[in-house]
Motif scaffolding. Structure first.
Motif, mmCIF file in Angstrom:
data_model
loop_
_atom_site.group_PDB
_atom_site.id
_atom_site.type_symbol
_atom_site.label_atom_id
_atom_site.label_comp_id
_atom_site.label_asym_id
_atom_site.label_seq_id
_atom_site.Cartn_x
_atom_site.Cartn_y
_atom_site.Cartn_z
ATOM 1 N N ILE A 126 -5.519 12.542 -1.814
ATOM 2 C CA ILE A 126 -4.427 13.415 -2.242
ATOM 3 C C ILE A 126 -4.738 14.863 -1.874
ATOM 4 O O ILE A 126 -3.870 15.609 -1.416
ATOM 5 N N SER B 254 -1.815 20.000 -5.064
ATOM 6 C CA SER B 254 -1.788 18.558 -5.281
ATOM 7 C C SER B 254 -0.687 18.160 -6.254
ATOM 8 O O SER B 254 -0.001 17.155 -6.062
ATOM 9 N N SER B 255 -0.504 18.961 -7.291
ATOM 10 C CA SER B 255 0.513 18.640 -8.301
ATOM 11 C C SER B 255 1.916 18.730 -7.716
ATOM 12 O O SER B 255 2.769 17.872 -7.977
ATOM 13 N N GLN C 296 2.532 15.711 -5.294
ATOM 14 C CA GLN C 296 2.768 14.449 -5.992
ATOM 15 C C GLN C 296 4.124 14.444 -6.697
ATOM 16 O O GLN C 296 4.843 13.436 -6.689
ATOM 17 N N LYS C 297 4.483 15.561 -7.280
ATOM 18 C CA LYS C 297 5.758 15.645 -7.996
ATOM 19 C C LYS C 297 6.940 15.535 -7.031
ATOM 20 O O LYS C 297 7.874 14.760 -7.265
ATOM 21 N N LYS D 43 7.310 11.986 -5.288
ATOM 22 C CA LYS D 43 7.940 10.982 -6.146
ATOM 23 C C LYS D 43 9.424 11.272 -6.326
ATOM 24 O O LYS D 43 10.255 10.353 -6.364
ATOM 25 N N SER E 190 5.281 7.241 -6.654
ATOM 26 C CA SER E 190 4.148 8.139 -6.477
ATOM 27 C C SER E 190 3.480 7.828 -5.135
ATOM 28 O O SER E 190 3.726 6.775 -4.533
ATOM 29 N N ILE E 191 2.654 8.730 -4.670
ATOM 30 C CA ILE E 191 1.960 8.513 -3.392
ATOM 31 C C ILE E 191 1.127 7.234 -3.455
ATOM 32 O O ILE E 191 1.134 6.426 -2.515
ATOM 33 N N THR E 192 0.418 7.029 -4.545
ATOM 34 C CA THR E 192 -0.417 5.830 -4.686
ATOM 35 C C THR E 192 0.428 4.568 -4.697
ATOM 36 O O THR E 192 0.089 3.581 -4.028
#
Length: 328
Positions: A244, A255-256, A259-260, A263, A269-271
């Motif tokens: 990430i 990073s936050s 990811q936000k 999504k 989410s990326i994962t």
């Protein structure tokens, strides 16, 4: 070498497109397809006719000289095209240039029948394109909700053109279609038809969801472009996905925020997205019959086969060994 211009009208009959292309390339049609002559380039163009209201056109070609495809609108044409751009290219509509492609926000182009457009195909580059052409009146009759986005779009008499992204689910179906086309197996046409209906259905669902999607007012157009680039980077490195932190540095985001917004734009989410795509790849590999469960686990960088089997079962509600047996 100068660029050649090919003008073709919006189709009036289901086989208009392939006849026009074969004529322009001085090729002979056999079984609704033709190979490019060597003096023109390499590759093949083909059409399928799953039913009377739907036509499927597909080509994968590399040309010796660039071509400017110009679609000339025809107000009375009964067919609406849905063009899936599978490689990066340039589309021109109303004198505005758009970047299009599978990993671009503008991956799909759907215009009303009267819209003119241009598409530049460069020389010596493999270009792949899939187009579904459906009868407008037929689809309007099949949509029970007159307030839906698709019904309203098609039932009024106004000109329109829209761009839509190729979602992972759409891309997965397209990959299935391409694999079946390449396989040339006896029953491949049946699978192509089945996947084409799935593609059409999924696209209309995605289109209808436009009004229901979470607002993206806090995501700039530059952010959207960056997020599609990150998605492409993940797909290109699906067996060994960057961290990430690495993805965030590439995107020039925290990073936050990455990811936000990821999504928010793609719904996962990326994962979650990476795991889902890894399982799609696993399913495709197993379906070929060329890989064992342990082969796939190894190629997808799982250190333990049981971990891979658990991930596959969580995704598809069947363990990989049973899946292989189900398709034999």
């Amino acid at each position: 070498m100068s660029i050649q211009t090919i003008k073709y009208p919006a189709i009036e009959h289901h086989d208009d497109w392939i006849k026009k292309m074969a004529k322009e390339f001085s090729a002979t049609i056999h079984d609704n397809s033709f190979e490019l002559p060597k003096n023109i380039g390499k590759g093949k163009c083909m059409q399928y006719y799953p039913c009377e209201w739907l036509t499927v056109s597909y080509f994968k070609i590399s040309l010796n000289r660039g071509i400017d495809f110009q679609r000339v609108g025809m107000p009375n044409s009964p067919y609406i095209p849905i063009v899936f751009y599978l490689v990066d290219a340039q589309q021109v509509v109303d004198n505005v240039k758009y970047r299009v492609g599978a990993h671009n926000p503008n991956g799909i182009f759907m215009p009303s029948t009267d819209i003119d457009s241009k598409w530049l195909i460069p020389a010596n580059k493999w270009i792949t394109n899939l187009t579904l052409a459906f009868k407008r009146e037929w689809l309007i009759e099949q949509i029970p909700d007159s307030n839906s986005y698709v019904h309203q779009l098609l039932s009024n008499n106004e000109s329109f053109y829209i761009f839509e992204s190729i979602s992972p689910k759409l891309l997965s179906i397209i990959n299935e279609i391409e694999n079946e086309i390449a396989s040339c197996k006896q029953l491949s046409k049946v699978s192509i038809y089945n996947n084409t209906f799935q593609l059409f259905t999924q696209f209309t669902k995605q289109l209808n969801n436009r009004e229901k999607q979470q607002t993206r007012s806090n995501i700039t157009s530059a952010d959207v472009k960056t997020l599609f680039e990150i998605r492409a980077l993940i797909l290109d490195n699906i067996t060994d996905m960057p961290s990430i932190e690495t993805l965030a540095n590439t995107a020039a985001m925290s990073s936050s925020k990455l990811q936000k917004t990821f999504k928010q734009l793609f719904g996962k989410s990326i994962t979650q997205f990476a795991l889902r795509e890894k399982m799609r790849l696993a399913k495709t590999m197993l379906k070929t019959g060329n890989f064992s469960v342990s082969d796939v686990a190894y190629k997808l960088e799982y250190s333990n086969v049981s971990h891979f089997a658990k991930a596959f079962n969580n995704c598809y509600k069947i363990n990989p060994g049973a899946y292989i047996e189900s398709i034999v």
